[in-house]
Design an enzyme around this catalytic site. Structure first.
Site, PDB file in Angstrom:
ATOM      1  N   HIS A   9      23.768  88.895 -45.542  1.00  0.00           N
ATOM      2  CA  HIS A   9      23.165  89.306 -44.273  1.00  0.00           C
ATOM      3  C   HIS A   9      22.918  88.080 -43.398  1.00  0.00           C
ATOM      4  O   HIS A   9      22.999  86.942 -43.852  1.00  0.00           O
ATOM      5  CB  HIS A   9      21.859  90.082 -44.508  1.00  0.00           C
ATOM      6  N   GLN A  14       4.077  76.379 -44.941  1.00  0.00           N
ATOM      7  CA  GLN A  14       4.031  76.795 -46.334  1.00  0.00           C
ATOM      8  C   GLN A  14       3.932  78.313 -46.317  1.00  0.00           C
ATOM      9  O   GLN A  14       3.024  78.876 -45.705  1.00  0.00           O
ATOM     10  CB  GLN A  14       2.837  76.187 -47.053  1.00  0.00           C
ATOM     11  N   LYS A  54       4.241  86.569 -49.763  1.00  0.00           N
ATOM     12  CA  LYS A  54       5.660  86.739 -49.436  1.00  0.00           C
ATOM     13  C   LYS A  54       6.426  87.239 -50.661  1.00  0.00           C
ATOM     14  O   LYS A  54       6.185  86.800 -51.786  1.00  0.00           O
ATOM     15  CB  LYS A  54       6.271  85.412 -48.977  1.00  0.00           C
ATOM     16  N   CYS A  85      11.700  80.924 -40.687  1.00  0.00           N
ATOM     17  CA  CYS A  85      12.936  81.475 -41.243  1.00  0.00           C
ATOM     18  C   CYS A  85      12.789  82.994 -41.269  1.00  0.00           C
ATOM     19  O   CYS A  85      11.770  83.496 -41.715  1.00  0.00           O
ATOM     20  CB  CYS A  85      13.166  81.023 -42.682  1.00  0.00           C
ATOM     21  N   SER A  86      13.802  83.694 -40.822  1.00  0.00           N
ATOM     22  CA  SER A  86      13.724  85.148 -40.871  1.00  0.00           C
ATOM     23  C   SER A  86      15.098  85.743 -40.580  1.00  0.00           C
ATOM     24  O   SER A  86      16.116  85.071 -40.729  1.00  0.00           O
ATOM     25  CB  SER A  86      12.679  85.671 -39.880  1.00  0.00           C
ATOM     26  N   GLU A 129      17.960  85.591 -51.761  1.00  0.00           N
ATOM     27  CA  GLU A 129      18.618  85.572 -50.461  1.00  0.00           C
ATOM     28  C   GLU A 129      20.108  85.304 -50.631  1.00  0.00           C
ATOM     29  O   GLU A 129      20.518  84.528 -51.495  1.00  0.00           O
ATOM     30  CB  GLU A 129      18.010  84.490 -49.557  1.00  0.00           C
ATOM     31  N   GLU A 159      22.738  84.684 -47.524  1.00  0.00           N
ATOM     32  CA  GLU A 159      22.675  84.702 -46.069  1.00  0.00           C
ATOM     33  C   GLU A 159      23.745  83.847 -45.396  1.00  0.00           C
ATOM     34  O   GLU A 159      24.201  82.856 -45.946  1.00  0.00           O
ATOM     35  CB  GLU A 159      21.310  84.162 -45.606  1.00  0.00           C
TER      36      GLU A 159
END
Length: 193
Positions: free
Chosen positions: A5, A23, A28, A40-41, A103, A105
């Site tokens: 993604h 941090q 999360k 970051c997203s 992740e 990505e």
């Protein structure tokens, strides 16, 4: 399943060329409590944050970055105008987090230089810190600190080179059309969860 993604990583520098780190909050799902770049997203599947062609996709992640900087750090859009984000490159990486989550990505790397006011959202961010290049290198030597794998990967491969050219010569690094394949990522330090 580690489905590929789109994501973005923002590196925000102040007028003293210090990088703002965050941090991640303990709550999360992936990589809790780890230090990472400013924000970051992922862009949302909504008009304005998507795009099939590179230029449209870059514009979409710029808008998403502006949205997430506000949500996570309380940085207002007026302090980080969309047109001020510099797109450098994209990296393709995969990193497990806890055996269930992780992740995979295509991560769009964005730089922005701005002096901003922070109003941190504690559900997203546990702590923040502005660092110089030397401060960050010292942090990496501290075995008690953990860093996200994408941040460590970017630092080990490109960040310090880009940082040296922040005020002069960054143009040659902007707008890379290819994707840097970096599927062998360093483990989150000191021990990957």
């Amino acid at each position: 399943k580690g489905l590929l993604h789109r994501a973005f990583s923002v590196f925000l520098f102040d007028s003293k060329n210090r990088l703002l780190l965050q941090q991640r909050a303990s709550e999360k799902i992936t990589f809790p409590d780890m230090w990472t770049n400013t924000c970051c997203s992922h862009p949302l599947g909504i008009p304005g944050e998507t795009g099939a062609e590179l230029d449209a996709a870059v514009q979409g992640v710029r808008r998403a970055a502006q949205r997430k900087l506000d949500q996570e750090l309380g940085i207002r859009a007026a302090q980080v105008p969309v047109e001020k984000f510099d797109f450098l490159t994209r990296i393709h990486y995969k990193a497990p987090s806890d055996g269930k989550w992780g992740e995979h990505e295509i991560d769009y790397i964005l730089f922005i230089k701005a002096d901003v006011d922070l109003h941190v959202n504690p559900n997203e961010v546990r702590d923040t810190r502005y660092v110089s290049e030397e401060d960050l290198k010292t942090m990496f030597k501290n075995d008690t600190l953990k860093f996200t794998p994408w941040f460590k990967l970017i630092c080990e491969s490109m960040l310090f080179e880009w940082w040296k050219h922040l005020d002069s010569g960054l143009e040659k690094y902007k707008g890379e059309r290819g994707i840097r394949r970096m599927l062998e990522v360093p483990q989150a330090l000191p021990d990957a969860a």
